[in-house]
Motif scaffolding. Structure first.
Motif, PDB file in Angstrom:
ATOM      1  N   ASP A  71     -21.302  70.938  12.650  1.00 59.94           N
ATOM      2  CA  ASP A  71     -22.770  70.853  12.594  1.00 59.94           C
ATOM      3  C   ASP A  71     -22.928  70.477  11.117  1.00 59.94           C
ATOM      4  OD1 ASP A  71     -25.648  70.570  12.949  1.00 59.94           O
ATOM      5  OD2 ASP A  71     -25.182  72.193  14.489  1.00 59.94           O
TER       6      ASP A  71
ATOM      7  N   LEU B  82     -27.552  73.024  10.541  1.00 63.26           N
ATOM      8  CA  LEU B  82     -27.564  73.324  12.074  1.00 63.26           C
ATOM      9  C   LEU B  82     -28.530  72.141  12.748  1.00 63.26           C
ATOM     10  CD1 LEU B  82     -27.073  77.003  12.617  1.00 63.26           C
ATOM     11  CD2 LEU B  82     -25.320  75.201  12.175  1.00 63.26           C
TER      12      LEU B  82
ATOM     13  N   SER C 229     -27.281  71.690  16.546  1.00 65.78           N
ATOM     14  CA  SER C 229     -27.638  72.424  17.469  1.00 65.78           C
ATOM     15  C   SER C 229     -29.043  72.398  17.794  1.00 65.78           C
ATOM     16  CB  SER C 229     -27.273  74.148  16.826  1.00 65.78           C
ATOM     17  OG  SER C 229     -25.999  74.102  16.765  1.00 65.78           O
TER      18      SER C 229
ATOM     19  N   VAL D 170     -18.784  74.872  11.548  1.00 61.71           N
ATOM     20  CA  VAL D 170     -19.461  75.841  11.127  1.00 61.71           C
ATOM     21  C   VAL D 170     -19.327  76.922  11.998  1.00 61.71           C
ATOM     22  CG1 VAL D 170     -21.646  74.340  10.465  1.00 61.71           C
ATOM     23  CG2 VAL D 170     -20.983  74.795  13.006  1.00 61.71           C
TER      24      VAL D 170
ATOM     25  N   THR E  51     -18.051  82.456  12.509  1.00 59.66           N
ATOM     26  CA  THR E  51     -18.965  81.365  11.785  1.00 59.66           C
ATOM     27  C   THR E  51     -18.122  81.346  10.522  1.00 59.66           C
ATOM     28  OG1 THR E  51     -20.446  83.010  10.676  1.00 59.66           O
ATOM     29  CG2 THR E  51     -21.213  82.249  12.747  1.00 59.66           C
TER      30      THR E  51
ATOM     31  N   LEU F 238     -24.626  80.739  15.864  1.00 61.03           N
ATOM     32  CA  LEU F 238     -25.087  79.444  15.296  1.00 61.03           C
ATOM     33  C   LEU F 238     -26.524  79.208  15.528  1.00 61.03           C
ATOM     34  CD1 LEU F 238     -21.852  77.526  15.818  1.00 61.03           C
ATOM     35  CD2 LEU F 238     -22.588  78.922  13.726  1.00 61.03           C
TER      36      LEU F 238
ATOM     37  N   PRO G 132     -30.180  77.937  14.944  1.00 58.40           N
ATOM     38  CA  PRO G 132     -30.678  77.211  13.709  1.00 58.40           C
ATOM     39  C   PRO G 132     -32.045  78.033  13.283  1.00 58.40           C
ATOM     40  CG  PRO G 132     -30.799  75.875  15.708  1.00 58.40           C
ATOM     41  CD  PRO G 132     -29.840  77.008  16.103  1.00 58.40           C
TER      42      PRO G 132
END
Length: 510
Positions: free
Chosen positions: A47, A51, A54, A121, A153, A205, A207
């Protein structure tokens, strides 16, 4: 997934990390317990640093394991059958980055990632052991797949999570065996649970929430306008992805969204600071022009092919269809390549960023705070007067300038129809009725413009046929039919105008 052992083919359990393997000796009916060699599987999620993929519902990942590697792309609302998979690049090949996504996948996400590169990521690492439970005659009764899962992550800060996951797959074993195996699994602290590696990584993850869109006071002219602008910006993002996938009608819808947005900014310019919107209008016009060849080629191919289908076979002389196919295959390839070059360029990226900024920080003027029900009709009336002047000019134009004048009237009609769309939430049914009436006239004038453009292509095809020693009669025939059909639309213009401009349709305009 159901969690019974007597009616399902498989059940998944989750326990603490490093829980160890369940005891499998002495199970009823099991004569052999055999474990396969350990496997290590890795999935890296890619990503941008903020992000963006996402946030757009896109999942790009690199999968490694068992001596192979492949890339996988899941697009918004896609199911498993729509996953895009490509082999990963082979390391040490000159000019190839083995750690970056293939160009075919990057092309699809470029409109979302825009000016940001993608990088790993997050990672899911799975150490897997597959164990078979066999009975008499080496008959496979059941299978256990035990995974030691670790997710992390990657980046400035690292979050780690790990657990044991066991899937019990029933093959031919009876319910008593499965009950016994389930009891052994529970002894190590595992309990029925769905597989969760991908979902757990998604949770890590998350965003950052997008900057809140601002639109002004509810019911104000600015609020109604910015709501419409936001819809078109979202549509550009959606159709960008479809156009890159070469889906039907995507280029047309992308172009329409850009045109609607430009028309709204122009028609309701007094509600926004023109120093901010004027450059956007220019760039949206550029985008429409950049998309035009790809869209026009589609329209012309469909139009000429349909004309040939309606033409008597005895009037289709020579290899006409083959020539049309060759002409448009080359033209479509060139137009699509040019379009993708523009969509991948810095100018388009800058436009998309500027549109995002327009939504989060709209330059609303004082006039934008006025009630939409009163202010939007006043501004739409300006576009109505421009259309009236354009149609008057088209009706008065002579044969030499008639096509150009009709085209101008068509553009003004389209702009007014889009301006009417903006006002519809505040005005209601009257604006909807007017928009419908305008669309009828606009459709006829659009057909007229298609005929004008098609005549140029038909003339070119006829000249090519002549140069190749073929018969250009059919292309001349189609050309003549288009001339006649265009003249008929021009003759109907007064009637079309009266129907669209009826007093009852525009009574909401001051």
């Amino acid at each position: 997934m159901a969690n019974t052992t007597t009616a399902t083919l498989s059940t998944t359990y989750r326990g603490p990390a490093a829980a160890g393997a369940p005891r499998l000796a002495g199970l009823p009916g099991v004569s052999t317990v055999a474990a396969d060699p350990q496997q290590v599987l890795e999935t890296e999620r890619y990503d941008t640093d903020d992000l963006r993929l996402s946030a757009a519902g896109i999942e790009l990942s690199l999968h490694r394991g068992d001596g192979t590697a492949h890339w996988q792309l899941r697009l918004p609302d896609g199911d498993d059958e729509e996953l895009l998979r490509l082999p990963a690049a082979v390391p040490d090949v000159e000019g190839v980055d083995p750690d970056g996504p293939p160009g075919e996948l990057d092309e699809l996400i470029r409109g979302v990632r825009r000016d940001r590169p993608v990088r790993p990521v997050g990672r899911v690492r799975t150490v897997r052991v597959r164990t078979g439970l066999r009975g008499a005659g080496e008959r496979l009764l059941a299978e256990l797949v035990q995974d030691e899962v670790t997710i992390a992550t990657l980046g400035g800060s690292t979050d780690l999570s790990s657990w044991t996951e066991i899937e019990l797959r029933r093959v031919e074993g009876d319910a008593g065996l499965l009950t016994a195996v389930e009891q052994r699994i529970r002894e190590i602290g595992a309990a029925p649970a769905p597989r969760g590696a991908a979902a757990a990584l998604d949770r890590l993850l998350i965003p950052a929430p997008p900057r809140r869109r601002r639109a002004g006071k509810k019911g104000s002219a600015g609020a109604v306008l910015m709501d419409y602008v936001g819809t078109q910006v979202d549509r550009i993002a959606e159709q960008d992805l479809r156009a890159r996938r070469d889906e039907p009608d995507a280029v047309h819808q992308l172009r329409v969204a850009a045109r609607r947005l430009r028309s709204a900014l122009q028609a309701y310019g007094p509600l926004l600071d023109c120093s901010r919107t004027r450059p956007l209008v220019a760039e949206l016009r550029w985008l429409g022009q950049a998309l035009a060849p790809a869209r026009d080629i589609d329209v012309l191919r469909e139009r000429i092919t349909a004309q040939l289908d309606r033409t008597e076979p005895e009037l289709v002389l020579g290899p006409v269809r083959a020539q049309v196919t060759r002409y448009f295959a080359r033209a479509e390839a060139e137009a699509r390549a040019a379009m993708l070059t523009e969509l991948d360029g810095q100018r388009y990226t800058a436009l998309r960023l500027a549109l995002s900024e327009l939504l989060t920080d709209p330059p609303l003027t004082r006039r934008a705070a006025r009630p939409a029900r009163r202010e939007l009709p006043r501004l739409a009336a300006r576009s109505a007067r421009k259309l009236e002047r354009a149609v008057t000019g088209a009706l008065a134009a002579d044969g030499t300038h008639r096509a150009e004048a009709v085209h101008t009237a068509r553009k003004k009609s389209k702009r007014l129809r889009y301006a009417t769309e903006v006002a519809r939430p505040a005005v209601g049914g009257d604006a909807k009725r007017f928009g419908r009436a305008l669309k009828g006239m606009q459709r006829a004038l659009g057909d007229h413009q298609d005929m004008v453009v098609a005549r140029g292509v038909l003339r070119e095809l006829g000249a090519q046929a002549h140069s190749a020693g073929e018969n250009g009669f059919t292309f001349g025939l189609l050309y003549g039919r288009d001339v006649k059909a265009a003249q008929q639309i021009e003759a109907r213009l007064p009637e079309l105008w009266r129907a669209a401009w009826a007093t009852k349709n525009r009574r909401w305009l001051p």
